[in-house]
Design a protein around this motif. Sequence first.
Motif, PDB file in Angstrom:
ATOM      1  N   ILE A   2       0.836  -1.206   0.000  1.00 46.02           N
ATOM      2  CA  ILE A   2       0.000   0.000   0.000  1.00 46.02           C
ATOM      3  C   ILE A   2       0.869   1.254   0.000  1.00 46.02           C
TER       4      ILE A   2
ATOM      5  N   ASP B  47       2.446   1.742  -3.353  1.00 49.84           N
ATOM      6  CA  ASP B  47       1.449   2.226  -4.309  1.00 49.84           C
ATOM      7  C   ASP B  47       1.138   3.699  -4.087  1.00 49.84           C
TER       8      ASP B  47
ATOM      9  N   TYR C  14      -8.492   1.224   1.799  1.00 45.27           N
ATOM     10  CA  TYR C  14      -7.593   1.522   0.678  1.00 45.27           C
ATOM     11  C   TYR C  14      -7.714   0.462  -0.409  1.00 45.27           C
ATOM     12  N   LEU C  15      -7.694  -0.795  -0.014  1.00 42.78           N
ATOM     13  CA  LEU C  15      -7.773  -1.871  -0.998  1.00 42.78           C
ATOM     14  C   LEU C  15      -9.118  -1.886  -1.725  1.00 42.78           C
ATOM     15  N   ILE C  16     -10.189  -1.521  -1.040  1.00 43.56           N
ATOM     16  CA  ILE C  16     -11.508  -1.488  -1.671  1.00 43.56           C
ATOM     17  C   ILE C  16     -11.625  -0.286  -2.610  1.00 43.56           C
TER      18      ILE C  16
ATOM     19  N   ARG D 140      -9.149   1.917  -3.790  1.00 45.39           N
ATOM     20  CA  ARG D 140      -8.104   2.184  -4.771  1.00 45.39           C
ATOM     21  C   ARG D 140      -7.502   0.910  -5.360  1.00 45.39           C
ATOM     22  N   GLY D 141      -8.156  -0.223  -5.197  1.00 47.94           N
ATOM     23  CA  GLY D 141      -7.618  -1.509  -5.642  1.00 47.94           C
ATOM     24  C   GLY D 141      -7.381  -1.595  -7.140  1.00 47.94           C
ATOM     25  N   ASN D 142      -8.347  -1.131  -7.963  1.00 51.20           N
ATOM     26  CA  ASN D 142      -8.171  -1.205  -9.417  1.00 51.20           C
ATOM     27  C   ASN D 142      -7.029  -0.323  -9.884  1.00 51.20           C
TER      28      ASN D 142
ATOM     29  N   MET E 290      -4.518   0.525  -8.133  1.00 47.97           N
ATOM     30  CA  MET E 290      -3.317  -0.108  -7.609  1.00 47.97           C
ATOM     31  C   MET E 290      -2.818  -1.171  -8.580  1.00 47.97           C
ATOM     32  N   ARG E 291      -3.734  -1.965  -9.083  1.00 44.16           N
ATOM     33  CA  ARG E 291      -3.383  -3.003 -10.059  1.00 44.16           C
ATOM     34  C   ARG E 291      -2.831  -2.375 -11.329  1.00 44.16           C
TER      35      ARG E 291
END
Length: 130
Positions: free
Chosen positions: A31, A34, A64-66, A68-70, A72-73
Amino acid sequence: MPLADISFGELLLVVFEVFLFVIWIWILFTIIADLFRDHELSGWWKAVWILFLVFIPFLTALIYLIVRGNGMRDRTIKAQADAKEHFDAYVREQAHTASPADELHKLNDLKEKGALSDAEFEQAKAKLLA
């Protein structure tokens, strides 16, 4: 607590806890990497994310993962593609760059095979060393 007093179940629990801790650290580093890879996010927002990661780590990481996850990928894929492109360019550059000694060796081989005359060899050698 002596080592002999630990049961097999407790040992498995410790191994599982260490595993979860390592995964948690890995997620935090991912995180944070990223955050600093994202050039569209301002420094203030990065500071806010880091601040929340320090004081409310589990909830902030989940959010954050929910949220900004896309992105981030996408940033990770772009970073890997850029690294591959730079590596391929470096390999191409190094493969096409021959040292003068290698060139002289090739010229000498051509001269020994009879493909170059002595005058052509001397001319190419002078051009290479100039």
